[in-house]
Scaffold this motif. Sequence first.
Motif, short mmCIF file in Angstrom:
data_model
loop_
_atom_site.label_atom_id
_atom_site.label_comp_id
_atom_site.label_asym_id
_atom_site.label_seq_id
_atom_site.Cartn_x
_atom_site.Cartn_y
_atom_site.Cartn_z
N VAL A 16 0.84 -1.20 0.00
CA VAL A 16 0.00 0.00 0.00
C VAL A 16 0.87 1.25 0.00
O VAL A 16 0.61 2.21 -0.74
N ILE A 17 1.92 1.25 0.79
CA ILE A 17 2.73 2.46 0.99
C ILE A 17 3.73 2.69 -0.15
O ILE A 17 3.84 3.81 -0.66
N VAL A 18 4.46 1.67 -0.55
CA VAL A 18 5.54 1.83 -1.53
C VAL A 18 5.04 2.35 -2.88
O VAL A 18 5.65 3.28 -3.44
N PRO A 19 3.96 1.81 -3.46
CA PRO A 19 3.50 2.36 -4.74
C PRO A 19 3.10 3.84 -4.66
O PRO A 19 3.31 4.58 -5.62
N CYS A 20 2.55 4.25 -3.53
CA CYS A 20 2.21 5.66 -3.37
C CYS A 20 3.46 6.53 -3.42
O CYS A 20 3.47 7.60 -4.04
N LEU A 21 4.51 6.08 -2.77
CA LEU A 21 5.76 6.83 -2.80
C LEU A 21 6.39 6.82 -4.19
O LEU A 21 6.95 7.83 -4.64
N LEU A 22 6.29 5.69 -4.89
CA LEU A 22 6.81 5.62 -6.25
C LEU A 22 6.02 6.53 -7.20
O LEU A 22 6.61 7.16 -8.09
N TYR A 23 4.73 6.63 -7.00
CA TYR A 23 3.92 7.53 -7.82
C TYR A 23 4.29 8.98 -7.53
O TYR A 23 4.38 9.81 -8.44
N PHE A 24 4.51 9.28 -6.27
CA PHE A 24 4.91 10.63 -5.88
C PHE A 24 6.26 11.00 -6.52
O PHE A 24 6.47 12.13 -6.91
N GLY A 25 7.12 10.01 -6.66
CA GLY A 25 8.41 10.24 -7.30
C GLY A 25 8.35 10.20 -8.82
O GLY A 25 9.34 10.48 -9.49
N GLY A 26 7.20 9.84 -9.40
CA GLY A 26 7.03 9.83 -10.83
C GLY A 26 7.51 8.56 -11.51
O GLY A 26 7.71 8.53 -12.72
N THR A 27 7.67 7.48 -10.75
CA THR A 27 8.19 6.24 -11.30
C THR A 27 7.11 5.37 -11.95
O THR A 27 7.35 4.76 -12.98
N ILE A 28 5.92 5.31 -11.35
CA ILE A 28 4.85 4.46 -11.88
C ILE A 28 3.59 5.29 -12.11
O ILE A 28 3.46 6.40 -11.59
N ASP A 29 2.67 4.74 -12.88
CA ASP A 29 1.45 5.49 -13.19
C ASP A 29 0.35 5.23 -12.16
O ASP A 29 0.45 4.32 -11.33
N LEU A 30 -0.71 6.02 -12.25
CA LEU A 30 -1.77 5.98 -11.25
C LEU A 30 -2.54 4.66 -11.26
O LEU A 30 -2.93 4.17 -10.19
N ALA A 31 -2.77 4.09 -12.41
CA ALA A 31 -3.53 2.83 -12.48
C ALA A 31 -2.80 1.71 -11.74
O ALA A 31 -3.43 0.91 -11.03
N THR A 32 -1.49 1.67 -11.86
CA THR A 32 -0.70 0.66 -11.14
C THR A 32 -0.79 0.87 -9.63
O THR A 32 -0.91 -0.09 -8.86
N VAL A 33 -0.76 2.12 -9.22
CA VAL A 33 -0.87 2.44 -7.78
C VAL A 33 -2.22 1.99 -7.24
O VAL A 33 -2.30 1.38 -6.18
#
Length: 65
Positions: A16-33
Amino acid sequence: MNTIAKIVSLIALSAVIVPCLLYFGGTIDLATVKWTALAGTIGWFLATPMWMSRELPKDAAEVEI
């Protein structure tokens, strides 16, 4: 069993936490999060009650709710 449930709970919380941080950093897209956080949330709600449950008092069988 208790230790395995704690490990699964920690992994699910991280999902739950890591994808949110990766999205904040611009690494992954919103659908993946969204999908990863949903899977992590479901996993956390399934695993956590297994190790966080509490002992009921001895007279709980006699009390009607």
